[in-house]
Design an enzyme around this catalytic site. Sequence first.
Site, short mmCIF file in Angstrom:
data_model
loop_
_atom_site.label_atom_id
_atom_site.label_comp_id
_atom_site.label_asym_id
_atom_site.label_seq_id
_atom_site.Cartn_x
_atom_site.Cartn_y
_atom_site.Cartn_z
N ASN A 133 0.86 1.86 1.60
CA ASN A 133 -0.04 1.85 0.26
C ASN A 133 -0.73 2.61 0.00
O ASN A 133 -1.58 3.11 -0.95
CB ASN A 133 -1.11 0.50 0.29
CG ASN A 133 -0.72 -0.82 -0.66
OD1 ASN A 133 -0.09 -0.66 -1.56
ND2 ASN A 133 -1.10 -1.88 0.17
N PHE A 391 2.22 -5.16 6.15
CA PHE A 391 2.05 -3.56 7.27
C PHE A 391 1.81 -2.59 5.71
O PHE A 391 1.97 -1.58 6.33
CB PHE A 391 3.14 -2.76 7.93
CG PHE A 391 3.60 -4.30 8.07
CD1 PHE A 391 3.16 -5.10 9.29
CD2 PHE A 391 5.29 -5.02 7.88
CE1 PHE A 391 3.71 -6.42 9.61
CE2 PHE A 391 5.79 -5.84 8.90
CZ PHE A 391 5.30 -6.72 10.11
N CYS A 392 0.52 -2.83 4.93
CA CYS A 392 0.56 -1.98 4.05
C CYS A 392 1.74 -1.72 3.48
O CYS A 392 1.78 -0.65 2.80
CB CYS A 392 -0.39 -1.13 4.44
SG CYS A 392 -2.03 -1.08 5.75
N ASN A 393 3.20 -2.63 3.18
CA ASN A 393 3.81 -1.37 2.84
C ASN A 393 4.30 -2.49 1.64
O ASN A 393 5.44 -3.38 1.79
CB ASN A 393 5.03 -1.24 3.49
CG ASN A 393 6.26 -0.50 2.84
OD1 ASN A 393 6.62 -0.27 2.12
ND2 ASN A 393 6.70 0.65 3.61
#
Length: 487
Positions: A133, A391-393
Amino acid sequence: MTAYEDFVARYPSYRDTAALDELRSTEYRRLDEHRQIYLDYTGGSLYAECQLKRHFTLLRDGVFGNPHSANPTSSAMTDHVERTRRFVLRYFNAADDYVLVFTQNASGALKLVGESFPFAPGGRYLATFDNHNSVNGIREFARAKGAAVAYAPLTSPGLRVDLEQLGTLLDRADPACENLLAFPAQSNFSGVKHPLDLVTKAQRKGWRVLLDAAAFVPSNRLDLKAVQPDFVSVSFYKMFGYPTGVGALLIRRSAFPKLARPWFAGGTVNFASVQAQAHVLSSNEAAFEDGTLNYLCIPAVEIGLEYLQSVGIEMIGERIRCLTSWLLEELLALRHDNGRAMVRIYGPAVAPDRGGTVTLNLYDPHGHLLDYRRVEELAGQEGISLRTGCFCNPGAGEMAEGLTEEDMRTGYALGEEINLQSFLGVLRGQGHNKSAGAIRASIGIASNFADISRFLAFISGFRNQTRLTIGDVTFDIESCRVIRDGS
Ligand SMILES: Cc1ncc(COP(=O)(O)O)c(C=O)c1O
């Protein structure tokens, strides 16, 4: 044949990494003392005891003040900071061609690029779906300045960049404008290692390239003579665990003049006047280092890199390759008694061009998804540290789990009501058995055969399980009967 003998028969090069077992029992002995199975290396690596000792000795024996003044304690600190800067540049073989800016973390490095890149109408920002992100967030700077924003999709199920579509998107650039391509050298979602030759390919088509190397450099050598992205981001705690709070942005010298900082701060200027309301930014990396650096921790970066060098990054990579390949094979072989697969892996199921990050979901014998939050909770009870979620993805997650733009827009429309539960409710309401999140096990410098065996034994415990927990409520999947309602 024991399980270990079977493993080394399949991965004989594991024996060549025996020095890491020695380190496990000395430098990382706290893991076994606390009976912890650490499988979150992509979240952050673990530090060796010797790193702490060396750093402590340095601080204990020196008198250090805030750098960048002429007084003796300040100069002593400046020397350490600058020496570390040179060391990091040499470590990445970047001394001739790059400038190094210390940041708080990889996100800090990425934000510097985002806010300083000369995005403008006619120019483009292109990112792969697979990105953290903190790379996705750069699109807000691009948009605000009128540049076009696009994403390059991934192939499914391997989650590698779709090279054909990427090629088409790269061809859209007007080389007379400023264009930026951003991609991770290694995915923090799937472990995929994206091809580094994309850097030159994109540059030849009129793009500057931002390589997010945060998940790659803990177990791979990045040689910035061999591949020369314009910008590279890293976080040092991901490489060697300690210190947190220090990252770096490496800027290729030829790209340096392109960046224009949107403000100035303490430490970044050669001249600033209140009356004239004018300032002259420093002409080197200092222009990007706002305020006081994390100066006491910066020398610990040199210590950490020296430690990695003494162990050997190739040996670390080889151990990770062996353990990851074995883990993948064993996970994929797991079956319920009715023959159905227990595990779905997101990303490549075989080792070439992938690192030690393994993302998965578990399914019951009827093919229903098990709640990954419950799996993480149960793992925690056994001393196993996993990570769950996206996972911020989000881009890799959406591709992996088959979530469509429509699914995501429906979720976004929930406004403030959006949370995992309500989003899953929407998906189920549409009759989907999709997940919005997964379980990630990541392998690193101190991992050994016993860790992976214990993790596999834990996952095997879900064989034939037919219960699903959502929040505080446990259902029997077939009858939909509530077994336990703790809400
Ligand atoms: C590939 C990648 N990029 C960037 C980041 C952001 O790193 P940090 O949180 O240290 O800023 C992470 C963190 O997980 C990552 O894995």
